[in-house]
Design a protein around this motif. Structure first.
Motif, short mmCIF file in Angstrom:
data_model
loop_
_atom_site.label_atom_id
_atom_site.label_comp_id
_atom_site.label_asym_id
_atom_site.label_seq_id
_atom_site.Cartn_x
_atom_site.Cartn_y
_atom_site.Cartn_z
N SER A 26 0.82 -1.20 0.00
CA SER A 26 0.00 0.00 0.00
C SER A 26 0.85 1.25 0.00
N GLU A 27 2.16 1.10 0.30
CA GLU A 27 3.05 2.24 0.34
C GLU A 27 4.37 1.87 -0.33
N PRO A 28 5.13 2.85 -0.82
CA PRO A 28 6.45 2.55 -1.37
C PRO A 28 7.34 1.91 -0.31
N THR A 29 8.18 0.98 -0.72
CA THR A 29 9.06 0.29 0.22
C THR A 29 10.21 1.19 0.61
N PRO A 30 10.41 1.47 1.92
CA PRO A 30 11.53 2.31 2.35
C PRO A 30 12.86 1.66 2.02
N ALA A 31 13.89 2.49 1.87
CA ALA A 31 15.21 1.96 1.55
C ALA A 31 15.77 1.14 2.69
N GLY A 150 12.30 -16.44 13.37
CA GLY A 150 12.35 -16.18 11.94
C GLY A 150 11.00 -16.41 11.28
N VAL A 151 10.29 -17.44 11.73
CA VAL A 151 8.94 -17.69 11.22
C VAL A 151 8.03 -16.52 11.57
N ALA A 152 8.16 -16.01 12.78
CA ALA A 152 7.32 -14.89 13.22
C ALA A 152 7.51 -13.67 12.32
N VAL A 153 8.76 -13.37 12.00
CA VAL A 153 9.03 -12.22 11.13
C VAL A 153 8.44 -12.45 9.74
N SER A 154 8.63 -13.65 9.21
CA SER A 154 8.11 -13.95 7.87
C SER A 154 6.60 -13.84 7.81
N MET A 155 5.92 -14.21 8.88
CA MET A 155 4.47 -14.14 8.91
C MET A 155 3.97 -12.72 9.13
N ALA A 156 4.84 -11.84 9.65
CA ALA A 156 4.39 -10.52 10.09
C ALA A 156 4.56 -9.43 9.05
N VAL A 157 5.33 -9.68 7.99
CA VAL A 157 5.58 -8.61 7.02
C VAL A 157 5.14 -9.03 5.63
N ALA A 158 4.90 -8.04 4.80
CA ALA A 158 4.51 -8.29 3.42
C ALA A 158 5.66 -8.92 2.65
N GLN A 162 10.19 -8.87 3.04
CA GLN A 162 10.80 -10.03 3.66
C GLN A 162 12.32 -9.88 3.81
N ALA A 163 12.99 -9.46 2.74
CA ALA A 163 14.44 -9.36 2.79
C ALA A 163 14.89 -8.36 3.85
N GLY A 164 14.23 -7.20 3.87
CA GLY A 164 14.59 -6.19 4.86
C GLY A 164 14.34 -6.66 6.28
N ALA A 165 13.21 -7.34 6.49
CA ALA A 165 12.88 -7.81 7.83
C ALA A 165 13.86 -8.87 8.31
N GLN A 166 14.20 -9.82 7.43
CA GLN A 166 15.16 -10.85 7.83
C GLN A 166 16.54 -10.26 8.06
N GLY A 167 16.90 -9.25 7.26
CA GLY A 167 18.17 -8.57 7.50
C GLY A 167 18.19 -7.85 8.83
N LEU A 168 17.05 -7.27 9.20
CA LEU A 168 16.94 -6.58 10.49
C LEU A 168 17.13 -7.56 11.64
#
Length: 238
Positions: A26-31, A150-158, A162-168
């Motif tokens: 719904s929004e542009p992906t932040p860098a 890791g599963v929690a993060v994958s389920m929680a983000v669009a 995914q790449a940014g969340a797992q990197g975080l």
């Protein structure tokens, strides 16, 4: 030893399959991905993941020196650290499916509290042989629960985040693991084995409680057909 452990953990996490769900941004992906920390679901998962690597940092920092000081045979110390990683690989896929079925936050919380208990026990055991034996049980419980954050993060983000969340999560884990190795090693030098393991266990427990507090509304959230993901500002969930 630390490098081997990290490689085994990464391999285990790579084997965990997360069902894909179509989402529309719904929004542009932040860098950068730091904005995701504003979402309780992600922040809770990141803190839980950091707690797991606090354990890894402390465990690796203490394993060799503790066994050397206790006079444990070298072959046993080397075998123990090698065997510890095997359940993370073999049981990782089952742990991932368990997290999806039961809820990743619940699975991570239970697993990490058990891990903290094992860490505290290591500080009280009289010999390296006992530490070796308890570590094998610890490894099995970690095998079933380690991948849950890791599963929690994958389920929680669009999908597009995914790449940014797992990197975080990975950055938080590396940072906390490195700090833990330095701090717990210093505590061991200054105050001994019992205190070092107790401090590590207490630190884990604090992080787990923070992570669970952040994710409290999602403790029983599961991923499956017809199950919506948590709604985030990044366009996740329905």
């Amino acid at each position: 030893v630390a490098a081997l452990t990290v490689v085994l953990i990464v391999a285990a996490l790579q084997m965990v399959h997360i069902d894909e769900v179509d989402t529309v941004a719904s929004e542009p992906t932040p860098a950068l991905a730091f904005d995701l920390l504003g979402e309780r679901a992600v922040a809770g998962a990141v803190v839980l993941g950091a707690a797991a690597f606090l354990m890894i940092g402390a465990f690796d920092a203490l394993w060799d020196v503790v066994h050397e000081d206790l006079g444990t045979p070298t072959w046993m110390a080397n075998l123990g650290i090698t065997l510890f990683g095997i359940p993370l690989i073999l049981l990782g896929p089952f742990g991932g499916r368990l997290a999806q079925r039961v809820g990743p936050y619940s699975v991570a919380g239970v697993g990490l509290f058990l891990a903290a208990m094992f860490m505290a026990i290591y500080g009280q055991l009289p010999t390296g042989t006992w530490i070796f034996a308890v570590a094998m049980v610890h490894a099995i419980t970690d095998g079933f629960t380690f991948s849950a954050s890791g599963v929690a993060v994958s389920m929680a983000v669009a999908d597009e985040r995914q790449a940014g969340a797992q990197g975080l999560v990975g950055a938080a884990q590396a940072l906390v693991g490195g700090i833990a190795a330095i701090v717990i090693g210093a505590v061991y030098d200054g105050f001994g084995r019992g205190t070092a393991y107790t401090v590590a266990a207490a630190g884990m427990a604090v992080l787990v409680m923070i992570g669970l507090a952040l994710s409290a509304p999602l403790w029983r959230h599961r991923d499956g057909p017809g199950t919506p993901r948590p709604r985030l500002a990044t366009g996740v969930g329905t």
